[in-house]
Design a protein around this motif. Structure first.
Motif, PDB file in Angstrom:
ATOM      1  N   THR A  15      -1.460  -0.954  -4.084  1.00 31.19           N
ATOM      2  CA  THR A  15      -2.748  -0.395  -3.697  1.00 31.19           C
ATOM      3  C   THR A  15      -2.531   1.045  -3.240  1.00 31.19           C
ATOM      4  N   TYR A  16      -3.200   1.968  -3.928  1.00 29.57           N
ATOM      5  CA  TYR A  16      -3.115   3.376  -3.544  1.00 29.57           C
ATOM      6  C   TYR A  16      -4.166   3.655  -2.471  1.00 29.57           C
ATOM      7  N   ALA A  17      -3.776   4.399  -1.445  1.00 26.85           N
ATOM      8  CA  ALA A  17      -4.717   4.754  -0.390  1.00 26.85           C
ATOM      9  C   ALA A  17      -4.328   6.099   0.205  1.00 26.85           C
ATOM     10  N   THR A  42      -6.522  -0.367  -6.363  1.00 19.96           N
ATOM     11  CA  THR A  42      -5.344  -1.161  -6.707  1.00 19.96           C
ATOM     12  C   THR A  42      -5.007  -1.007  -8.185  1.00 19.96           C
ATOM     13  N   SER A  57     -11.759   9.972   1.381  1.00 21.36           N
ATOM     14  CA  SER A  57     -11.030   8.717   1.517  1.00 21.36           C
ATOM     15  C   SER A  57     -10.978   8.023   0.163  1.00 21.36           C
ATOM     16  N   LYS A  75      -9.171   4.719  -2.202  1.00 19.38           N
ATOM     17  CA  LYS A  75      -8.405   3.480  -2.219  1.00 19.38           C
ATOM     18  C   LYS A  75      -8.645   2.759  -3.543  1.00 19.38           C
ATOM     19  N   THR A 129       0.939   5.746  -0.760  1.00 18.07           N
ATOM     20  CA  THR A 129       0.145   6.974  -0.838  1.00 18.07           C
ATOM     21  C   THR A 129       0.326   7.602  -2.214  1.00 18.07           C
ATOM     22  N   THR A 150       0.840  -1.193   0.000  1.00 20.62           N
ATOM     23  CA  THR A 150       0.000   0.000   0.000  1.00 20.62           C
ATOM     24  C   THR A 150       0.875   1.244   0.000  1.00 20.62           C
ATOM     25  N   ASP A 191      -6.156   9.455   2.806  1.00 20.97           N
ATOM     26  CA  ASP A 191      -7.247  10.115   3.527  1.00 20.97           C
ATOM     27  C   ASP A 191      -6.886  11.590   3.674  1.00 20.97           C
TER      28      ASP A 191
END
Length: 228
Positions: A61-63, A54, A50, A52, A7, A5, A65
């Motif tokens: 996986t980009y995530a 992939t 938020s 998220k 950013t 994961t 907040d």
């Protein structure tokens, strides 16, 4: 196999207006390449976002907040998803001439957040900046989700909607769906609303008699004059 994961890079710019809501927004781009619509999750709230998803090419996986500096209006915001990124135009809730001093509530600098210099203009130069009408027309309204979330946008339909410059199913239409041929229907309805023409053949047959009645004494042909 699990993916790592990371950013994603986020870029932003803004406009402000004390009187015009259409010119009072934050321009936000989340750089996340090759994230299928089916695997993309985005929750937009008045005070935060938020994201998220992939990437099929990067195998990550980009995530991210984001807690906004001030409130936005999710229902009046817009979105566009491409193979490279997700772009959002977030309508600021408060009409105010001054720019937000920053995008996020927290003053601390974050490494992934950058200024979008292609869209940025100084606060005192907004009136001279070119309008983004073409870009805005290609974006999709976020809608009005009752939970204040994503607003019911179906990402599987975004591609078709972008090509039509609006919501799915509305491209190139001058009216409501299912109303094709409506003008032709109006013509037939107009005919139905004219019962005085139902005896048109009889009226034509009586025209010579009506003309004779005009030349003859009125008392000779009372019924013909009533028909005429």
């Amino acid at each position: 196999m699990s993916t790592s994961t990371v950013t994603p890079e986020v870029t932003w710019a803004q406009r402000s207006s004390e009187h015009d809501p259409e010119k009072n927004y934050v321009f936000l781009t989340i750089v996340a390449a090759d994230v299928p619509e089916s695997d993309l999750k985005l929750d937009l709230q008045p005070t935060k976002l938020s994201f998220k998803g992939t990437s099929t090419s990067k195998k990550v996986t980009y995530a991210v907040d984001l807690d906004f500096f001030a409130e936005i209006d999710p229902k009046e915001s817009k979105i566009q998803h491409s193979g490279r990124d997700v772009t959002l135009v977030l309508r600021k809730k408060e009409l105010k001439e001054e720019f937000w001093p920053r995008l996020l509530k927290d003053k601390a600098k974050v490494h992934f957040l950058k200024t979008n210099f292609d869209k940025w203009v100084d606060e005192d130069e907004q009136d001279e900046a070119p309008a983004d009408d073409e870009m805005m027309n290609q974006m999709n309204p976020m809608g009005g989700g009752g939970d204040g979330g994503f607003g019911g946008i179906d990402f599987s339909k975004l591609g078709a909607a972008q090509g039509m410059g609006g919501l799915p199913g509305m491209g190139g239409m001058g009216g409501m769906p299912g109303m094709e041929g409506f003008e032709g229907g109006d013509d037939s309805d107009d005919d139905d609303d004219m019962p005085e023409l139902e005896n048109d053949d009889e009226a034509k047959a009586d025209k010579p008699a009506a003309a004779a009645a005009a030349a003859a004494p009125a008392a000779d042909k009372p019924k013909i004059e009533e028909v005429a």
